[in-house]
Write a protein that holds these residues in place. Structure first.
Motif, mmCIF file in Angstrom:
data_model
loop_
_atom_site.group_PDB
_atom_site.id
_atom_site.type_symbol
_atom_site.label_atom_id
_atom_site.label_comp_id
_atom_site.label_asym_id
_atom_site.label_seq_id
_atom_site.Cartn_x
_atom_site.Cartn_y
_atom_site.Cartn_z
ATOM 1 N N HIS A 18 43.414 27.610 29.073
ATOM 2 C CA HIS A 18 43.993 28.126 27.836
ATOM 3 C C HIS A 18 45.163 29.062 28.093
ATOM 4 O O HIS A 18 45.258 29.699 29.141
ATOM 5 C CB HIS A 18 42.937 28.890 27.020
ATOM 6 C CG HIS A 18 41.968 28.010 26.302
ATOM 7 N ND1 HIS A 18 42.222 27.486 25.057
ATOM 8 C CD2 HIS A 18 40.737 27.560 26.669
ATOM 9 C CE1 HIS A 18 41.186 26.752 24.676
ATOM 10 N NE2 HIS A 18 40.276 26.779 25.633
ATOM 11 N N SER A 44 48.082 31.626 23.179
ATOM 12 C CA SER A 44 48.264 30.946 21.894
ATOM 13 C C SER A 44 47.143 29.951 21.607
ATOM 14 O O SER A 44 46.718 29.808 20.456
ATOM 15 C CB SER A 44 49.619 30.236 21.841
ATOM 16 O OG SER A 44 49.748 29.274 22.860
ATOM 17 N N THR A 45 46.615 29.280 22.637
ATOM 18 C CA THR A 45 45.535 28.328 22.374
ATOM 19 C C THR A 45 44.198 29.047 22.155
ATOM 20 O O THR A 45 43.351 28.563 21.403
ATOM 21 C CB THR A 45 45.404 27.285 23.501
ATOM 22 O OG1 THR A 45 45.132 27.939 24.750
ATOM 23 C CG2 THR A 45 46.680 26.469 23.636
ATOM 24 N N ALA A 100 44.470 30.010 18.606
ATOM 25 C CA ALA A 100 44.274 28.819 17.768
ATOM 26 C C ALA A 100 42.797 28.480 17.630
ATOM 27 O O ALA A 100 42.331 28.102 16.542
ATOM 28 C CB ALA A 100 45.043 27.640 18.349
ATOM 29 N N GLU A 101 42.043 28.630 18.728
ATOM 30 C CA GLU A 101 40.598 28.380 18.676
ATOM 31 C C GLU A 101 39.938 29.307 17.655
ATOM 32 O O GLU A 101 39.071 28.893 16.874
ATOM 33 C CB GLU A 101 39.975 28.602 20.057
ATOM 34 C CG GLU A 101 40.344 27.574 21.100
ATOM 35 C CD GLU A 101 39.500 26.323 21.011
ATOM 36 O OE1 GLU A 101 38.457 26.345 20.338
ATOM 37 O OE2 GLU A 101 39.906 25.311 21.616
ATOM 38 N N SER A 113 51.524 27.806 13.356
ATOM 39 C CA SER A 113 50.764 27.804 14.611
ATOM 40 C C SER A 113 51.747 27.969 15.757
ATOM 41 O O SER A 113 52.876 27.470 15.706
ATOM 42 C CB SER A 113 49.985 26.494 14.782
ATOM 43 O OG SER A 113 49.020 26.336 13.766
ATOM 44 N N VAL A 158 53.509 24.669 27.352
ATOM 45 C CA VAL A 158 53.428 24.800 25.895
ATOM 46 C C VAL A 158 54.785 24.544 25.244
ATOM 47 O O VAL A 158 54.871 24.016 24.135
ATOM 48 C CB VAL A 158 52.868 26.178 25.470
ATOM 49 C CG1 VAL A 158 51.436 26.351 25.919
ATOM 50 C CG2 VAL A 158 53.745 27.322 25.947
#
Length: 219
Positions: free
Chosen positions: A47, A50-51, A54-55, A139, A170
């Motif tokens: 990860h 940012s991810t 997002a989760e 996002s 990314v």
């Protein structure tokens, strides 16, 4: 197609900053775990900040108050890491050469305030037609939102009339999802491959971008 614009990532593409992205990711993840928004044991190696965010957002449980606290953590690391940030070698030369010939844009996952502070300190903010920080995205990268905002703003252009330049997977994932060709600048090829990102070019000097802008790149 003739290229009409370039979208640059900021950190470690145009600017060399000292943001500790690992520490940012870990602190935000700990915060989200403490508030039972994410489970313990998430593989952070897979990860980015940012991810991870997002989760948490995908759970639908992130309140406005907790969201604000979470972004404050990110902003703290960004502002601290931007202190003394300097331009990557060749960035000023490239930007000055392209200014007025192409649309120049920055898309960064950073807060706009932190980005503008560093860009102004280095005397380059005025060269860009558009600077998109995370506040303008639904996002963050690797989602394409920032790049789609660019296409919306420059509605007379198509994705293939742009180049995107960045150092991280990314950046590539977001660019490709928006239909923009992606150039990896000093990127981790193995990491990009593992994340299904396929740059059409990889460069080690930011000025090599000129070679993809014929006839602009001709001497």
């Amino acid at each position: 197609m003739m290229i009409k614009g370039i979208v640059f990532d900021m950190d470690n593409t145009l600017l060399h900053s000292s943001i500790d992205f690992g520490a940012m990711k870990r602190e935000i993840y700990t915060f989200l775990c403490d508030h039972r928004l994410l489970p313990a044991g998430l593989s952070l190696d897979l990860h980015t900040t940012s991810t991870v965010i997002a989760e948490a957002m995908n759970t639908g449980l992130l309140s406005e108050e907790l969201s604000s606290e979470m972004w404050d953590i990110a902003k703290k690391h960004e502002i601290q890491g931007m202190i003394g940030a300097h331009l990557e070698e060749g960035s000023m030369e490239l930007i000055q050469q392209l200014h007025g010939q192409l649309h120049l844009v920055i898309v960064t996952n950073n807060a706009l305030e932190a980005a503008m502070s560093a860009l102004n300190e280095n005397g380059v903010a005025h060269y860009f037609d558009l600077i998109i920080g995370r506040e303008a995205m639904g996002s963050l990268k690797p989602a394409p939102d920032g790049y789609l905002q660019v296409l919306k703003h420059f509605s007379h252009t198509s994705p293939k009339e742009w180049l995107s330049v960045g150092d991280a997977w990314v950046d590539g994932k977001a660019s490709e999802s928006a239909g923009m060709p992606f150039i990896a600048y000093r990127g981790d090829g193995a990491k990009m491959n593992s994340m299904d990102v396929a740059p059409f070019a990889q460069i080690q000097d930011i000025r090599e971008v000129l070679g993809f802008l014929q006839p602009l790149g001709k001497d």
